[in-house]
Write a protein that holds these residues in place. Structure first.
Motif, PDB file in Angstrom:
ATOM      1  N   UNK A 129       0.821  -1.204   0.000  1.00 47.92           N
ATOM      2  CA  UNK A 129       0.000   0.000   0.000  1.00 47.92           C
ATOM      3  C   UNK A 129       0.857   1.256   0.000  1.00 47.92           C
ATOM      4  N   UNK A 130       1.956   1.244   0.722  1.00 50.29           N
ATOM      5  CA  UNK A 130       2.845   2.401   0.738  1.00 50.29           C
ATOM      6  C   UNK A 130       3.473   2.616  -0.634  1.00 50.29           C
ATOM      7  N   UNK A 131       3.864   1.554  -1.298  1.00 45.80           N
ATOM      8  CA  UNK A 131       4.465   1.672  -2.625  1.00 45.80           C
ATOM      9  C   UNK A 131       3.454   2.175  -3.656  1.00 45.80           C
ATOM     10  N   UNK A 132       2.207   1.774  -3.516  1.00 47.81           N
ATOM     11  CA  UNK A 132       1.166   2.237  -4.437  1.00 47.81           C
ATOM     12  C   UNK A 132       0.826   3.702  -4.172  1.00 47.81           C
ATOM     13  N   UNK A 133       0.878   4.114  -2.926  1.00 52.80           N
ATOM     14  CA  UNK A 133       0.495   5.467  -2.549  1.00 52.80           C
ATOM     15  C   UNK A 133       1.511   6.507  -3.001  1.00 52.80           C
ATOM     16  N   UNK A 134       2.774   6.160  -3.040  1.00 54.19           N
ATOM     17  CA  UNK A 134       3.807   7.139  -3.374  1.00 54.19           C
ATOM     18  C   UNK A 134       3.580   7.809  -4.726  1.00 54.19           C
ATOM     19  N   UNK A 135       3.356   7.076  -5.828  1.00 54.14           N
ATOM     20  CA  UNK A 135       3.106   7.767  -7.103  1.00 54.14           C
ATOM     21  C   UNK A 135       1.794   8.544  -7.097  1.00 54.14           C
ATOM     22  N   UNK A 136       0.807   8.083  -6.351  1.00 54.72           N
ATOM     23  CA  UNK A 136      -0.483   8.768  -6.310  1.00 54.72           C
ATOM     24  C   UNK A 136      -0.367  10.125  -5.624  1.00 54.72           C
ATOM     25  N   UNK A 137       0.572  10.278  -4.708  1.00 56.76           N
ATOM     26  CA  UNK A 137       0.728  11.546  -4.009  1.00 56.76           C
ATOM     27  C   UNK A 137       1.142  12.665  -4.961  1.00 56.76           C
ATOM     28  N   UNK A 138       1.892  12.344  -6.001  1.00 58.24           N
ATOM     29  CA  UNK A 138       2.323  13.375  -6.937  1.00 58.24           C
ATOM     30  C   UNK A 138       1.152  13.954  -7.724  1.00 58.24           C
ATOM     31  N   UNK A 139       0.049  13.208  -7.856  1.00 53.92           N
ATOM     32  CA  UNK A 139      -1.118  13.716  -8.565  1.00 53.92           C
ATOM     33  C   UNK A 139      -1.816  14.821  -7.775  1.00 53.92           C
ATOM     34  N   UNK A 140      -1.745  14.746  -6.453  1.00 55.31           N
ATOM     35  CA  UNK A 140      -2.426  15.717  -5.608  1.00 55.31           C
ATOM     36  C   UNK A 140      -1.582  16.950  -5.320  1.00 55.31           C
ATOM     37  N   UNK A 141      -0.330  16.892  -5.677  1.00 54.18           N
ATOM     38  CA  UNK A 141       0.551  18.024  -5.424  1.00 54.18           C
ATOM     39  C   UNK A 141       0.249  19.107  -6.448  1.00 54.18           C
ATOM     40  N   UNK A 142      -0.109  20.274  -5.999  1.00 51.56           N
ATOM     41  CA  UNK A 142      -0.418  21.362  -6.929  1.00 51.56           C
ATOM     42  C   UNK A 142       0.820  22.228  -7.105  1.00 51.56           C
TER      43      UNK A 142
END
Length: 52
Positions: free
Chosen positions: A15-28
């Motif tokens: 879950x941590x590995x999957x979450x890392x790339x997803x965090x870049x989508x929310x970064x404005x």
């Protein structure tokens, strides 16, 4: 460090590995805009400061 990884479950690691790339989508990251930049809108040449 290896003790910490051993205590974590495989599910938590995945879950941590999957979450890392997803965090870049929310970064404005909005680029810094120069107020004196010249832009064209509907055929009009304006300064960006005139639009605000």
């Amino acid at each position: 460090m290896s003790r910490f990884i051993r205590k974590m479950s495989r599910r938590a690691i995945v879950q941590a590995l999957i979450t890392l790339p997803a965090l870049s989508l929310f970064r404005s990251q909005q680029p810094a805009v120069d107020a004196d930049e010249i832009v064209e809108i509907n055929g009009w040449i304006l300064r960006r400061s005139d639009l605000a």
